[in-house]
Design a protein around this motif. Structure first.
Motif, PDB file in Angstrom:
ATOM      1  N   LEU A  32      32.065   4.950  -0.730  1.00 27.94           N
ATOM      2  CA  LEU A  32      32.160   3.518  -0.461  1.00 27.94           C
ATOM      3  C   LEU A  32      30.861   2.969   0.100  1.00 27.94           C
ATOM      4  O   LEU A  32      30.566   1.775  -0.055  1.00 27.94           O
ATOM      5  N   THR A  33      30.077   3.817   0.766  1.00 29.93           N
ATOM      6  CA  THR A  33      28.790   3.373   1.280  1.00 29.93           C
ATOM      7  C   THR A  33      27.822   3.112   0.143  1.00 29.93           C
ATOM      8  O   THR A  33      27.018   2.169   0.192  1.00 29.93           O
TER       9      THR A  33
ATOM     10  N   ALA B  93      28.584   2.179  -3.022  1.00 30.72           N
ATOM     11  CA  ALA B  93      28.993   0.978  -3.761  1.00 30.72           C
ATOM     12  C   ALA B  93      30.495   0.835  -3.648  1.00 30.72           C
ATOM     13  O   ALA B  93      31.204   1.839  -3.514  1.00 30.72           O
ATOM     14  N   PRO B  94      31.015  -0.405  -3.714  1.00 30.43           N
ATOM     15  CA  PRO B  94      32.472  -0.587  -3.707  1.00 30.43           C
ATOM     16  C   PRO B  94      33.107   0.122  -4.892  1.00 30.43           C
ATOM     17  O   PRO B  94      32.515   0.195  -5.968  1.00 30.43           O
ATOM     18  N   LYS B  95      34.309   0.644  -4.704  1.00 33.78           N
ATOM     19  CA  LYS B  95      34.982   1.381  -5.768  1.00 33.78           C
ATOM     20  C   LYS B  95      36.487   1.143  -5.704  1.00 33.78           C
ATOM     21  O   LYS B  95      37.034   0.820  -4.652  1.00 33.78           O
ATOM     22  N   SER B  96      37.123   1.318  -6.847  1.00 33.93           N
ATOM     23  CA  SER B  96      38.575   1.215  -6.902  1.00 33.93           C
ATOM     24  C   SER B  96      39.197   2.518  -6.412  1.00 33.93           C
ATOM     25  O   SER B  96      38.527   3.552  -6.308  1.00 33.93           O
TER      26      SER B  96
ATOM     27  N   VAL C 232      40.029   0.652   1.411  1.00 38.35           N
ATOM     28  CA  VAL C 232      40.276   0.715  -0.034  1.00 38.35           C
ATOM     29  C   VAL C 232      41.215  -0.430  -0.366  1.00 38.35           C
ATOM     30  O   VAL C 232      42.332  -0.497   0.147  1.00 38.35           O
ATOM     31  N   ASP C 233      40.752  -1.342  -1.202  1.00 34.59           N
ATOM     32  CA  ASP C 233      41.520  -2.544  -1.540  1.00 34.59           C
ATOM     33  C   ASP C 233      41.177  -2.934  -2.972  1.00 34.59           C
ATOM     34  O   ASP C 233      40.153  -3.565  -3.227  1.00 34.59           O
ATOM     35  N   ASP C 234      42.044  -2.573  -3.905  1.00 37.90           N
ATOM     36  CA  ASP C 234      41.748  -2.828  -5.319  1.00 37.90           C
ATOM     37  C   ASP C 234      41.672  -4.313  -5.637  1.00 37.90           C
ATOM     38  O   ASP C 234      40.876  -4.733  -6.493  1.00 37.90           O
ATOM     39  N   GLU C 235      42.476  -5.127  -4.974  1.00 40.04           N
ATOM     40  CA  GLU C 235      42.431  -6.563  -5.262  1.00 40.04           C
ATOM     41  C   GLU C 235      41.110  -7.175  -4.806  1.00 40.04           C
ATOM     42  O   GLU C 235      40.493  -7.963  -5.536  1.00 40.04           O
ATOM     43  N   ALA C 236      40.663  -6.805  -3.617  1.00 40.33           N
ATOM     44  CA  ALA C 236      39.369  -7.300  -3.133  1.00 40.33           C
ATOM     45  C   ALA C 236      38.229  -6.773  -4.011  1.00 40.33           C
ATOM     46  O   ALA C 236      37.284  -7.508  -4.322  1.00 40.33           O
ATOM     47  N   TYR C 237      38.336  -5.502  -4.408  1.00 41.61           N
ATOM     48  CA  TYR C 237      37.308  -4.924  -5.278  1.00 41.61           C
ATOM     49  C   TYR C 237      37.262  -5.657  -6.619  1.00 41.61           C
ATOM     50  O   TYR C 237      36.191  -5.996  -7.129  1.00 41.61           O
TER      51      TYR C 237
ATOM     52  N   ARG D  79      37.960  12.686   3.587  1.00 48.79           N
ATOM     53  CA  ARG D  79      37.708  11.358   4.157  1.00 48.79           C
ATOM     54  C   ARG D  79      36.212  11.058   4.187  1.00 48.79           C
ATOM     55  O   ARG D  79      35.789   9.937   3.890  1.00 48.79           O
ATOM     56  N   GLN D  80      35.417  12.051   4.544  1.00 49.63           N
ATOM     57  CA  GLN D  80      33.966  11.852   4.573  1.00 49.63           C
ATOM     58  C   GLN D  80      33.413  11.585   3.177  1.00 49.63           C
ATOM     59  O   GLN D  80      32.501  10.771   2.998  1.00 49.63           O
ATOM     60  N   ILE D  81      33.963  12.272   2.188  1.00 48.97           N
ATOM     61  CA  ILE D  81      33.526  12.048   0.801  1.00 48.97           C
ATOM     62  C   ILE D  81      33.826  10.618   0.382  1.00 48.97           C
ATOM     63  O   ILE D  81      32.998   9.928  -0.231  1.00 48.97           O
ATOM     64  N   VAL D  82      35.021  10.142   0.705  1.00 47.10           N
ATOM     65  CA  VAL D  82      35.404   8.771   0.349  1.00 47.10           C
ATOM     66  C   VAL D  82      34.493   7.767   1.041  1.00 47.10           C
ATOM     67  O   VAL D  82      34.035   6.794   0.424  1.00 47.10           O
ATOM     68  N   LEU D  83      34.206   7.982   2.303  1.00 47.72           N
ATOM     69  CA  LEU D  83      33.341   7.053   3.031  1.00 47.72           C
ATOM     70  C   LEU D  83      31.935   7.013   2.440  1.00 47.72           C
ATOM     71  O   LEU D  83      31.324   5.943   2.348  1.00 47.72           O
ATOM     72  N   ARG D  84      31.428   8.176   2.025  1.00 47.11           N
ATOM     73  CA  ARG D  84      30.105   8.194   1.390  1.00 47.11           C
ATOM     74  C   ARG D  84      30.137   7.441   0.065  1.00 47.11           C
ATOM     75  O   ARG D  84      29.196   6.725  -0.281  1.00 47.11           O
TER      76      ARG D  84
END
Length: 201
Positions: free
Chosen positions: A56-57, A59-62, A93-98, A49-54
């Motif tokens: 996303l911090t 840059a936005p990602k799919s 995490v939101d692929d449509e928004a991304y 979870r921490q890796i994912v948050l880093r």
């Protein structure tokens, strides 16, 4: 006074202590806790979870990009799926928004048309279904206007060249940006006809 028999154990009233570690020097940080000694193992889900948050911090990602990031770190796919499912539930995490953000930025910054945008979304791991939904919102009139602006800007750099050379270079530019050939050629013919160097006196 030394014991009479140096090989005999010391009396019970003598306390034997293990050698102590030297005191830490001033300003030094305490040593990290030994997880193995304390019996604490880091939870794979928490670390993932921490890796994912880093990620996303930065840059936005799919979701697919985040899955790849966790796979490179050696995380089990089940752990990654659980963490990313939860991230989707809370909207992180939101692929449509991304995809919508990426389309708008690539249109404004690079002047890409739908065909090139679809390829970019696919490279980022966005599903065809989500990409199609987002690209359906692209206004054809706005897309044509961006193509016209690209042609006008490039024509200033092609001033004085033969019309055939101008046509070839403009067509290559719009093709790389993903514009349909029929739209490209119509706009190119208009631009060349309006250029001062090609107007007949």
């Amino acid at each position: 006074m030394p014991f009479a028999d140096s090989d005999a154990p010391p009396p019970s009233w003598v306390e034997v202590r293990p050698p102590s570690s030297p005191p830490p020097s001033p300003g030094s940080s305490p040593p990290p806790p030994d997880a193995a000694v304390e019996g604490v193992e880091p939870d794979a889900h928490d670390v993932a979870r921490q890796i994912v948050l880093r990620q996303l911090t930065n840059a936005p990602k799919s979701r697919a990009q985040l899955e790849q990031a966790l796979a490179r770190k050696g995380y089990d796919p089940d752990v990654a799926a659980t963490v990313l499912d939860r991230m989707e539930e809370v909207g992180l995490v939101d692929d449509e928004a991304y995809a919508g953000m990426l389309v708008r930025s690539q249109q404004a910054g690079r002047g890409l048309a739908r065909r090139a945008l679809a390829q970019t979304l696919r490279q980022k791991g966005v599903s065809d279904e989500v990409a199609e939904s987002v690209l359906d919102e692209v206004d054809p009139a706005d897309e044509e206007e961006r193509a016209r602006e690209l042609v006008a800007k490039r024509m200033r750099r092609l001033h004085g060249l033969d019309a055939t050379v101008q046509t070839r270079r403009l067509a290559g530019l719009l093709a790389r940006k993903g514009y349909p050939s029929e739209v490209s050629m119509r706009l190119i013919r208009e631009a060349i006809a309006e250029a001062d160097e090609h107007r007949r006196d």
